[in-house]
Design a protein around this motif. Structure first.
Motif, mmCIF file in Angstrom:
data_model
loop_
_atom_site.group_PDB
_atom_site.id
_atom_site.type_symbol
_atom_site.label_atom_id
_atom_site.label_comp_id
_atom_site.label_asym_id
_atom_site.label_seq_id
_atom_site.Cartn_x
_atom_site.Cartn_y
_atom_site.Cartn_z
ATOM 1 N N ARG A 1 -5.463 2.565 -3.223
ATOM 2 C CA ARG A 1 -5.049 3.812 -2.576
ATOM 3 C C ARG A 1 -5.884 3.961 -1.305
ATOM 4 O O ARG A 1 -7.110 4.003 -1.364
ATOM 5 C CB ARG A 1 -5.302 4.974 -3.533
ATOM 6 C CG ARG A 1 -4.858 6.347 -3.056
ATOM 7 C CD ARG A 1 -5.137 7.366 -4.165
ATOM 8 N NE ARG A 1 -4.626 8.687 -3.839
ATOM 9 C CZ ARG A 1 -5.314 9.635 -3.216
ATOM 10 N NH1 ARG A 1 -6.566 9.397 -2.833
ATOM 11 N NH2 ARG A 1 -4.780 10.806 -2.968
ATOM 12 N N GLN B 1 -9.189 6.726 -6.987
ATOM 13 C CA GLN B 1 -8.899 5.312 -6.750
ATOM 14 C C GLN B 1 -8.536 4.634 -8.070
ATOM 15 O O GLN B 1 -9.037 5.006 -9.135
ATOM 16 C CB GLN B 1 -10.117 4.619 -6.128
ATOM 17 C CG GLN B 1 -9.883 3.184 -5.669
ATOM 18 C CD GLN B 1 -8.768 3.081 -4.651
ATOM 19 O OE1 GLN B 1 -7.603 2.889 -5.029
ATOM 20 N NE2 GLN B 1 -9.108 3.230 -3.376
ATOM 21 N N THR C 1 -1.463 11.991 0.293
ATOM 22 C CA THR C 1 -1.284 10.800 -0.536
ATOM 23 C C THR C 1 -1.300 11.184 -2.013
ATOM 24 O O THR C 1 -2.263 11.798 -2.484
ATOM 25 C CB THR C 1 -2.399 9.774 -0.264
ATOM 26 O OG1 THR C 1 -2.379 9.426 1.115
ATOM 27 C CG2 THR C 1 -2.202 8.522 -1.105
ATOM 28 N N HIS D 1 0.807 -1.223 0.000
ATOM 29 C CA HIS D 1 0.000 0.000 0.000
ATOM 30 C C HIS D 1 0.839 1.271 0.000
ATOM 31 O O HIS D 1 0.285 2.364 -0.156
ATOM 32 C CB HIS D 1 -0.947 0.003 1.204
ATOM 33 C CG HIS D 1 -2.026 -1.021 1.101
ATOM 34 N ND1 HIS D 1 -3.105 -0.894 0.243
ATOM 35 C CD2 HIS D 1 -2.195 -2.210 1.739
ATOM 36 C CE1 HIS D 1 -3.885 -1.953 0.366
ATOM 37 N NE2 HIS D 1 -3.360 -2.767 1.258
ATOM 38 N N TYR E 1 -1.760 11.101 -6.007
ATOM 39 C CA TYR E 1 -2.680 10.446 -6.933
ATOM 40 C C TYR E 1 -1.880 9.685 -7.988
ATOM 41 O O TYR E 1 -0.802 10.122 -8.396
ATOM 42 C CB TYR E 1 -3.549 11.473 -7.651
ATOM 43 C CG TYR E 1 -4.662 12.057 -6.822
ATOM 44 C CD1 TYR E 1 -5.792 11.307 -6.517
ATOM 45 C CD2 TYR E 1 -4.602 13.374 -6.368
ATOM 46 C CE1 TYR E 1 -6.828 11.848 -5.777
ATOM 47 C CE2 TYR E 1 -5.634 13.921 -5.626
ATOM 48 C CZ TYR E 1 -6.747 13.152 -5.330
ATOM 49 O OH TYR E 1 -7.769 13.694 -4.594
ATOM 50 N N PRO E 2 -2.418 8.576 -8.462
ATOM 51 C CA PRO E 2 -1.775 7.900 -9.591
ATOM 52 C C PRO E 2 -2.059 8.670 -10.880
ATOM 53 O O PRO E 2 -2.934 9.541 -10.908
ATOM 54 C CB PRO E 2 -2.470 6.529 -9.609
ATOM 55 C CG PRO E 2 -3.825 6.795 -9.041
ATOM 56 C CD PRO E 2 -3.621 7.864 -7.992
ATOM 57 N N GLN F 1 -0.488 5.084 -1.057
ATOM 58 C CA GLN F 1 -0.782 5.350 -2.461
ATOM 59 C C GLN F 1 -1.139 4.100 -3.259
ATOM 60 O O GLN F 1 -1.635 4.201 -4.374
ATOM 61 C CB GLN F 1 0.403 6.062 -3.133
ATOM 62 C CG GLN F 1 1.662 5.217 -3.288
ATOM 63 C CD GLN F 1 2.613 5.353 -2.114
ATOM 64 O OE1 GLN F 1 2.189 5.608 -0.988
ATOM 65 N NE2 GLN F 1 3.911 5.197 -2.372
ATOM 66 N N GLY F 2 -0.894 2.900 -2.705
ATOM 67 C CA GLY F 2 -1.189 1.676 -3.440
ATOM 68 C C GLY F 2 -0.243 1.484 -4.604
ATOM 69 O O GLY F 2 0.700 2.255 -4.797
#
Length: 245
Positions: A79, A183, A130, A65, A132-133, A70-71
């Motif tokens: 996330r 997400q 966190t 994670h 973002y992707p 952030q996953g």
């Protein structure tokens, strides 16, 4: 139904609560379930940070994670940074009890004690930066379809709008209803498919299963892509048109 949900530790979303409660009672419940339940004391957060980053003998949450929650984009590593403590802790408890199945998370949650699960939830909930992707690419038609279902649902097919429980553009309604904005699309799509197929059942109100079973695979994909592209600004925005997916 309401009593069952409360006993399970799940606060129903506003439209559901409104069927049962007066405005005064609802206000009291929301106050009791408010911010003081989503923030852990600093000692607990620090304990959760140690477990997440340094790990125990069997578990290190950050491996999948990330340090900031952030996953990594896989179906099983979402996330989670900044998600509400209540929601994160409930998912860990559901994994530990087997109520929510997962080949990866069930053994992890069971290794941790209840106190450790609470601490990990408190740590990840405390993170406010966190990353973002990257926004995934998506066919405009699918993105539009996802945005419409999120905002207004479908009266004709009795599909509730996602915004009723997850807020405008998937911002989430703590403590029970998680953010969906930002997400990973693969994770959201996978969870909706699990609800649709009856393989995920840790919603005592059964709202998610009811909705997911009415969605086509294409609509599920559209919703997942839409939420993955939404970015929430720091200030509160009330209109969906102000979000740019």
């Amino acid at each position: 139904m309401l009593l069952q949900a409360i006993q399970a530790g799940q606060l129903p979303c506003i439209p559901v609560l409104a069927r049962f409660l007066t405005a005064g009672t609802l206000g009291l419940m929301l106050c009791l379930a408010g911010p003081h339940n989503t923030f852990a004391i600093q000692e607990e957060i620090e304990n959760g940070r140690r477990i997440a980053l340094q790990g125990t003998k069997e578990v290190r949450c950050a491996r999948c994670h990330g340090k900031l929650g952030q996953g990594d984009g896989s179906e099983g590593h979402p996330r989670i940074g900044g998600q509400s403590r209540f929601y994160l802790q409930k998912q860990l408890e559901d994994f530990a009890s087997g109520t929510r199945p997962s080949e990866e998370m069930v053994p992890v949650a069971r290794v941790l004690t209840e106190k450790q699960r609470a601490a990990v939830a408190a740590y990840y909930a405390s993170i406010k930066n966190t990353p973002y992707p990257p926004r995934p690419e998506g066919e405009p038609r699918l993105l539009q379809q996802g945005g419409i279902l999120s905002a207004i649902g479908s009266d004709k097919r009795s599909i509730r709008a996602c915004a009723l429980c997850h807020a405008t553009a998937g911002a989430g309604i703590p403590p029970s209803y998680p953010y969906l904005a930002g997400q990973f699309a693969s994770y959201t799509e996978r969870q909706l498919q699990l609800w649709k197929r009856g393989l995920r059942q840790n919603d005592s109100l059964e709202l998610m299963a009811e909705i997911a079973k009415k969605l086509s695979d294409e609509e599920i994909r559209g919703l997942a892509l839409y939420f993955a592209r939404v970015r929430l600004p720091a200030k509160r925005i009330n209109s969906l048109t102000e979000y740019e997916p």
